[in-house]
Design a protein around this motif. Sequence first.
Motif, short mmCIF file in Angstrom:
data_model
loop_
_atom_site.label_atom_id
_atom_site.label_comp_id
_atom_site.label_asym_id
_atom_site.label_seq_id
_atom_site.Cartn_x
_atom_site.Cartn_y
_atom_site.Cartn_z
N PHE A 274 0.83 -1.21 0.00
CA PHE A 274 0.00 0.00 0.00
C PHE A 274 0.86 1.26 0.00
O PHE A 274 0.46 2.30 -0.55
CB PHE A 274 -0.92 0.03 1.22
CG PHE A 274 -1.94 -1.09 1.27
CD1 PHE A 274 -2.26 -1.83 0.14
CD2 PHE A 274 -2.59 -1.39 2.46
CE1 PHE A 274 -3.20 -2.85 0.18
CE2 PHE A 274 -3.53 -2.41 2.53
CZ PHE A 274 -3.84 -3.14 1.38
N SER A 275 2.03 1.18 0.61
CA SER A 275 2.91 2.36 0.69
C SER A 275 3.36 2.82 -0.69
O SER A 275 3.75 3.98 -0.88
CB SER A 275 4.14 2.06 1.55
OG SER A 275 5.00 1.11 0.92
N LEU A 276 3.29 1.93 -1.67
CA LEU A 276 3.69 2.27 -3.03
C LEU A 276 2.66 3.15 -3.73
O LEU A 276 2.95 3.74 -4.78
CB LEU A 276 3.91 1.00 -3.86
CG LEU A 276 4.96 0.01 -3.32
CD1 LEU A 276 4.98 -1.26 -4.16
CD2 LEU A 276 6.33 0.67 -3.29
N VAL A 277 1.45 3.23 -3.15
CA VAL A 277 0.39 4.05 -3.76
C VAL A 277 -0.21 5.00 -2.72
O VAL A 277 -1.40 5.28 -2.72
CB VAL A 277 -0.72 3.17 -4.38
CG1 VAL A 277 -0.23 2.49 -5.64
CG2 VAL A 277 -1.25 2.16 -3.37
N GLY A 278 0.64 5.48 -1.83
CA GLY A 278 0.19 6.49 -0.88
C GLY A 278 -0.18 5.99 0.49
O GLY A 278 -0.67 6.77 1.32
N GLY A 279 0.03 4.72 0.75
CA GLY A 279 -0.26 4.19 2.08
C GLY A 279 0.64 4.80 3.13
O GLY A 279 1.82 5.04 2.89
N GLY A 280 0.09 5.02 4.31
CA GLY A 280 0.86 5.67 5.37
C GLY A 280 1.58 4.70 6.28
O GLY A 280 1.72 3.51 5.99
N GLU A 281 2.02 5.20 7.41
CA GLU A 281 2.76 4.40 8.39
C GLU A 281 1.88 3.27 8.91
O GLU A 281 0.68 3.42 9.10
CB GLU A 281 3.20 5.29 9.56
CG GLU A 281 3.96 4.53 10.65
CD GLU A 281 4.26 5.40 11.86
OE1 GLU A 281 5.10 5.00 12.69
OE2 GLU A 281 3.63 6.47 11.98
N PHE A 282 2.50 2.11 9.12
CA PHE A 282 1.79 0.97 9.69
C PHE A 282 2.49 0.59 10.99
O PHE A 282 3.56 -0.01 11.00
CB PHE A 282 1.79 -0.21 8.71
CG PHE A 282 0.86 -1.32 9.12
CD1 PHE A 282 -0.51 -1.20 8.94
CD2 PHE A 282 1.35 -2.48 9.68
CE1 PHE A 282 -1.37 -2.23 9.32
CE2 PHE A 282 0.51 -3.51 10.06
CZ PHE A 282 -0.86 -3.38 9.87
N LYS A 283 1.86 0.95 12.10
CA LYS A 283 2.48 0.77 13.41
C LYS A 283 2.03 -0.56 14.03
O LYS A 283 0.84 -0.87 14.06
CB LYS A 283 2.12 1.94 14.32
CG LYS A 283 2.94 2.01 15.60
CD LYS A 283 2.65 3.29 16.36
CE LYS A 283 3.48 3.36 17.65
NZ LYS A 283 3.20 4.60 18.42
N ILE A 284 3.00 -1.31 14.55
CA ILE A 284 2.76 -2.64 15.11
C ILE A 284 3.12 -2.62 16.59
O ILE A 284 4.16 -2.07 16.98
CB ILE A 284 3.64 -3.68 14.40
CG1 ILE A 284 3.37 -3.68 12.90
CG2 ILE A 284 3.42 -5.07 14.98
CD1 ILE A 284 4.36 -4.51 12.10
N PRO A 285 2.30 -3.24 17.46
CA PRO A 285 2.66 -3.34 18.88
C PRO A 285 3.69 -4.44 19.09
O PRO A 285 3.39 -5.56 19.54
CB PRO A 285 1.32 -3.69 19.55
CG PRO A 285 0.56 -4.44 18.50
CD PRO A 285 0.95 -3.81 17.19
#
Length: 495
Positions: free
Chosen positions: A79-90
């Motif tokens: 998704f980051s390749l088409v504007g996806g943002g940060e994906f935060k993991i616990p």
Amino acid sequence: MIKNFKWLLLVSLTFVACNSDDEPFVDPNSTDGTPLTAGTADFSKYVALGNSLTAGFSDNALFIAGQQGSYPNILASQFSLVGGGEFKIPLMADNTGGLLFGGNPIAGTRLYFNGSAPASVPGVPTTEVTNVLSGPFNNMGVPGAKSFHLLSNTYGSPAGIGTFANPYFVRFASSTSASMLGDAVAQNPTFFSLWIGNNDVLSYATSGGTGVNQTGNANPATYGGNDITDPTLFAGVYNTLVDQLTANGAKGVVANIPYVTTIPYFTTVPHNPIPLNATAAAQLNSGYTAYNNGLLFAQSNGLLTAAEVARRTISFSASNTNAVVIVDSYLTNLNGFGIPSLRQATNEDLIVLPARTFIGTTVGGNPAQINGVSVPLADSWVLSKEEVQEVRVATDAYNAAIESIADAKGLAFVNANVLQTQIATGGISANNVTVTSAYVTGGGFSLDGVHPSPRGYALIANKFLEAINETYGSNFRGVNIGLYRILYPLDPANF
């Protein structure tokens, strides 16, 4: 020198000409080489909601590398390749796995393959549940979560650990009264994934059917940990989940539930693994003579049919494929007549994976007391054919609800049930590798026999992307599953 300069200039101009705007652009990340597009979806704020499969649980534990290899994290990288943002993991605190609560271990370390069998990674967990992380987190996968747990506002309370609360959620819930769904919706996602429902039947299955089939009981407060969730309750909960996740216009992808009959936890240990010579077979048959005669006596008195007597009769032979003896609560209860509910397993019964190290062991070192042979396997070691059917009926009901709700909301739908059946019946080939459900070697599953391997999670991520492409007009190619390992080694330095 001038000649050399002119030659270099000519080469440069030729190179520029060959790479001019006249040459079509080929995007290696798309399915067709055209520029990668998100289609009609907006991936700028992606939140994943689910259970252990969403969290990246593998090898019977949650640990950093597994979380980083989770299917949502793989999706987020695309998704980051088409504007996806940060994906935060616990993230957990280590690659050892396991949990501490107040300094005391409450979950063990991960498994690794020592060359001959799975073994627990030595060491002590360092992830302390009471060290609450600061969110919000995009990966809202919580190992052990059932559908109705996602709505509970006590699921993240440390006071409830050991009863209803979940320690994995406790360590990253926004508050002690937060719900998983509430924390997901509060992030106002533009896109979500939802894969929930596996545990609504799985814990019943892995316990050997020791729980209760709660079909018809819509009150989860009365459920035990290993019970089957009422399908009507499940459908209502699922509808609530999707309604709230889409309330602000978010698009998403959902997946249904695989049959437990397709995972190595239930397909690795055969129902007939007992090798016997003629002498041993004769001794065992002599030992079960009184039991078999009791069945005939019950039949003569109208207590059993001939068919049930045939099913319950225990007989061994000189071969390598004798069936184990099991306790079966679905048989006619003759305990009052001193006749236990025993029979030998058939290929319609599923022997759970941990039985591989239990069948054939002795009780107290007594060579005459052999588990699964002279000592029947307890109910917890076997999912009988009746219990298999109960799980299948519930799974079918859940899946009908999931697909119906997905269709009504226009969501992308992943048929994980079909996917897992394909893996279990021949495998799936891609990127010069074939993924099967064979235990240890198949590449699809980790050593716990339930959760995917790194390669398995990569394959799942690609199937999610295919569904997203189909529904929203995106054109993600996905990842090369051949680049993902099938087993984690002992030493994290070799991950």
